[in-house]
Design an enzyme around this catalytic site. Structure first.
Site, PDB file in Angstrom:
ATOM      1  CG  ASN A  53      -2.046  -0.970   1.155  1.00  0.00           C
ATOM      2  OD1 ASN A  53      -2.322  -1.548   0.116  1.00  0.00           O
ATOM      3  ND2 ASN A  53      -2.720  -1.179   2.272  1.00  0.00           N
ATOM      4  NE  ARG A 386      -7.670  -2.171 -10.192  1.00  0.00           N
ATOM      5  CZ  ARG A 386      -6.646  -1.347 -10.413  1.00  0.00           C
ATOM      6  NH1 ARG A 386      -5.596  -1.781 -11.086  1.00  0.00           N
ATOM      7  NH2 ARG A 386      -6.654  -0.104  -9.974  1.00  0.00           N
ATOM      8  NE  ARG A 416      -2.956   5.726 -10.242  1.00  0.00           N
ATOM      9  CZ  ARG A 416      -2.581   6.868 -10.837  1.00  0.00           C
ATOM     10  NH1 ARG A 416      -1.388   6.966 -11.376  1.00  0.00           N
ATOM     11  NH2 ARG A 416      -3.408   7.879 -10.896  1.00  0.00           N
ATOM     12  CG  HIS A 446     -14.044   2.704 -11.307  1.00  0.00           C
ATOM     13  ND1 HIS A 446     -14.836   2.748 -10.171  1.00  0.00           N
ATOM     14  CD2 HIS A 446     -12.930   2.013 -10.950  1.00  0.00           C
ATOM     15  CE1 HIS A 446     -14.217   2.130  -9.176  1.00  0.00           C
ATOM     16  NE2 HIS A 446     -13.064   1.671  -9.623  1.00  0.00           N
ATOM     17  CE1 TYR A 479      -8.842  -7.207  -3.145  1.00  0.00           C
ATOM     18  CE2 TYR A 479      -9.958  -5.563  -4.454  1.00  0.00           C
ATOM     19  CZ  TYR A 479      -8.794  -6.089  -3.942  1.00  0.00           C
ATOM     20  OH  TYR A 479      -7.594  -5.503  -4.243  1.00  0.00           O
ATOM     21  NE  ARG A 575     -10.223  -0.885   1.749  1.00  0.00           N
ATOM     22  CZ  ARG A 575     -10.550  -0.731   0.478  1.00  0.00           C
ATOM     23  NH1 ARG A 575     -11.675  -1.229   0.021  1.00  0.00           N
ATOM     24  NH2 ARG A 575      -9.778  -0.072  -0.354  1.00  0.00           N
ATOM     25  CG  HIS A 603     -13.852  -3.508  -3.372  1.00  0.00           C
ATOM     26  ND1 HIS A 603     -14.441  -3.679  -4.612  1.00  0.00           N
ATOM     27  CD2 HIS A 603     -12.829  -2.644  -3.571  1.00  0.00           C
ATOM     28  CE1 HIS A 603     -13.801  -2.952  -5.504  1.00  0.00           C
ATOM     29  NE2 HIS A 603     -12.823  -2.308  -4.918  1.00  0.00           N
TER      30      HIS A 603
END
Length: 696
Positions: A53, A386, A416, A446, A479, A575, A603
């Protein structure tokens, strides 16, 4: 310094700084590594997550603040009341403290591993038998992968790779050496990523031994530099983190895939933003390296421990010790929805909700597999952000194209750190006949949606699934995310409008059911909040419940403050970043915020508005951040089925009652656990129990 800025944010500003809030989120990850109730090997893996992270934070967020500072701008309005240069200093000091804590935690974990007969040894602790094994392993596996650069002999210092770890080697040359003029000579050894970082050595009785690759290389330094005459040799770890912003060229002759691919390659030589070094390195070597690399005072310079790239602890070997890891859960089926028969026939009758990883992600793959084979299915449209490294989603779409379906994939090439993987999949799908579109210039796509058109009784019927998370089998195991399966024709028609917008984006579509960014989400959420204020003032039931990854948009925060001042009760489970300051009298006393960090990564994005007893509920891909509201394509999907509404309310209630892994977010930003005298509720475990009960 930290206390000063926290106090300033809490008393003179309405917002907590985004970057400092993110660092507090990462501190919560570090708390999981420190928590003695977390299984030992999982504690190591949380240290890896903390480190990973932090790497991404410096590549993106720190780099952004650095650019503001270097442009000579204060940035106070953008940064929540703190000047950019002050913030860079504050970040560096906070990270240094967190790194100290992480090293202390690592030392504690290693001591407890020894109690379990697991020993992480360094090059000084190697036995004769282990030395033979290591030497053979080095020659066979490590030596062919090593890149060793004699920097003392180079006119120009080499460009160090972003986030790669290097051993900085110093040789004090013997007076008989005839190769080098200087009494000290320097080299860099790049730690190879193609070799496992943790090398498991032969077991001795009940004792298991591991040596970190860095120390294995240190043990073999004499092998690497045997041609030189030196009196002493030492090796210390260093690492550079670089700005990860993509710089996309405007060459009209290049395809979009080519431009992104070139930009990703250029990222490896972006400007440095962080330099981390082993704090035991001698001053002469450190000064030599910093001078050669051009590290300046706007870079974050972090004295660290002996080992860098501790993100590799995420892949710490299990050693067969299931007792030192989380117990694996078996994902459950969705009640009433079998994986054996046709999903379309069942979804035609009613909506179904999937809550991964408590329930199996196989339903998503099954939906696409069925669509690929069903002769009645004519078209498939899907957004991809992703994908898993080995993606059944991608193979299902290719299968469908081979079967003559018209398959349209909106793939986001600028997701990213997944750009290279998405480019690879885009090229593969394109070569197999899948039609690719790349969205809208200037807007990331997204949203997570799929729509299938099926010919039934000479009419097109639409089936869809909409999710809060990526269509990724790997992350679906760790997730938590909602996915709605529906044959609601109004929703299907509006998903189709989103795909139309990707291709003809000068036409702004109108929606009656979906809330779509960038054109409608902000004002739609404002209107929903306004409605709760109006209902509360009229004496009708009101309330707002939100589950988000991040809340950083100042205007949205102001709207929530307005609702709080009007008396509307607001419960939020966030979160990560939370720039809103809850519990402040006259501003946010009716807002309570908790954050849950546990076995799974929380998530989902979920919005619940009480609406005078007739709840309006949405699952969404959008956080309350400026980018999600104004500069990305996002979809928030209404939940109409009363049973699914009840289910989502139940799971929110379970999370809200967590008194084991929930932290209270307050103005003090101290990450204190929420504790009470009620029966212990660990929400992730309780949620799994809830779904087990549903299928009995």
């Amino acid at each position: 310094m930290t206390e000063k800025i926290e106090e300033q944010a809490a008393t003179t500003n309405s917002y907590y700084n985004r970057e400092l809030s993110w660092l507090q989120f990462n501190a919560r990850v570090l708390q999981e590594a420190e928590d003695e109730t977390t299984p030992l090997i999982e504690r190591l893996r949380f240290l890896g997550i903390f480190s990973n992270n932090l790497d991404e934070f410096f590549k993106v967020r720190y780099a952004t603040v650095k650019r503001i500072a270097e442009a000579g701008k204060g940035g106070r309005s953008f940064l929540g009341g703190i000047a950019a240069k002050e913030l860079l200093e504050e970040i560096t000091q906070t990270v240094i403290e967190h790194q100290k804590t992480s090293l202390r935690i690592l030392s504690d974990i290693e001591a407890k591993l020894q109690d379990e007969n697991i020993y992480i040894i360094d090059e000084h602790e190697v036995s004769k038998e282990q030395s033979i094994f290591i030497s053979e392993y080095f020659i066979r596996k490590v030596s062919p992968a090593l890149v060793t650069i004699m920097i003392g002999e180079l006119e120009k210092f080499p460009t160090l790779k972003d986030s790669a770890a290097y051993l900085a080697v110093k040789m004090k040359m013997n007076k008989d050496d005839e190769i080098f003029e200087d009494k000290n000579n320097y080299a860099l050894i790049e730690i190879p990523r193609s070799v496992e970082r943790f090398v498991v050595l032969p077991q001795v009785g009940e004792k298991q031994y591991i040596i970190i690759l860095d120390d294995l290389i240190r043990h073999c330094l004499h092998n690497i530099f045997s041609i030189f005459k030196y009196d002493a040799i030492s090796a210390h770890m260093i690492k550079i983190t670089r700005d990860a912003e993509l710089d996309i060229d405007s060459d009209l002759s290049r395809s979009f895939i080519e431009k992104i691919s070139k930009s990703v390659k250029n990222r490896s030589v972006g400007d440095p933003v962080r330099f981390v070094y082993d704090k035991s390195i001698d001053k002469e070597t450190l000064r030599y390296l910093m001078d050669k690399m051009g590290v300046d005072d706007t870079d974050s310079i972090i004295p660290g421990g002996r080992y860098h790239n501790r993100r590799d602890y995420m892949k710490f070997p299990s050693l067969g010790r299931t007792d030192l890891q989380y117990k694996k859960i078996k994902p459950l089926p969705i009640k009433g929805l079998s994986l054996q028969g046709s999903l379309f026939h069942k979804i035609a009758e009613k909506d179904y909700l999937l809550y991964a990883p408590y329930q199996t992600f196989s339903y998503v793959v099954k939906f696409l597999r069925e669509a690929a084979l069903d002769p009645k299915v004519k078209t498939i449209k899907i957004t991809i952000y992703r994908l898993a490294e080995v993606s059944h989603i991608a193979s299902s779409l290719i299968n469908a194209a081979k079967n003559g379906k018209v398959v349209t994939v909106q793939i986001e090439l600028q997701a990213r750190f997944d750009e290279a993987a998405n480019i690879r999949y885009a090229e593969q799908m394109q070569s197999e006949g899948v039609r690719l579109i790349f969205g809208v210039a200037g807007l990331k796509v997204h949203c997570k949606a799929c729509m299938v058109e099926r010919l039934e009784n000479d009419k097109i019927k639409r089936y869809a699934f909409i999710s809060t998370g990526n269509f990724n089998e790997s992350t679906a195991a760790i997730y938590t995310d909602y996915t709605l399966f529906t044959a609601n024709q109004k929703i299907g028609k509006e998903i189709n409008k989103v795909f139309d917008f990707f291709e003809v984006n000068y036409k702004i579509k109108k929606y009656r059911h979906l809330i779509v960014s960038p054109h409608y989400t902000r004002n739609a959420i404002y209107a929903l909040i306004e409605n709760e204020i109006k209902n509360h003032k009229a004496g009708r039931s009101s309330g707002i419940r939100l589950k988000l990854n991040s809340l950083s948009d100042f205007k949205m925060i102001d709207k929530l403050y307005e609702a709080s001042r009007a008396g509307v009760k607001i419960q939020m489970i966030i979160r990560g970043i939370c720039c809103l300051i809850p519990g402040v009298e006259g501003m946010s006393e009716n807002i309570e915020v908790i954050s849950i960090i546990d076995k799974f990564l929380e998530h989902p994005r979920l919005y619940i508005f009480e609406n005078a007893g007739n709840q309006k509920m949405y699952i969404s891909s959008a956080d309350f951040m400026g980018r999600n509201l104004d500069s990305r394509v996002e979809i928030s999907c209404p939940i109409y089925d009363k049973d699914i509404k009840a289910e989502i309310n139940d799971t929110f209630d379970i999370c809200w009652s967590d008194n084991v892994k929930a932290r209270q977010i307050t103005a003090s930003q101290d990450n204190s656990y929420r504790r009470n005298r009620k029966v212990q509720v660990r929400s992730q475990f309780k949620t799994y129990d809830y779904y087990q009960e549903k299928i009995k």
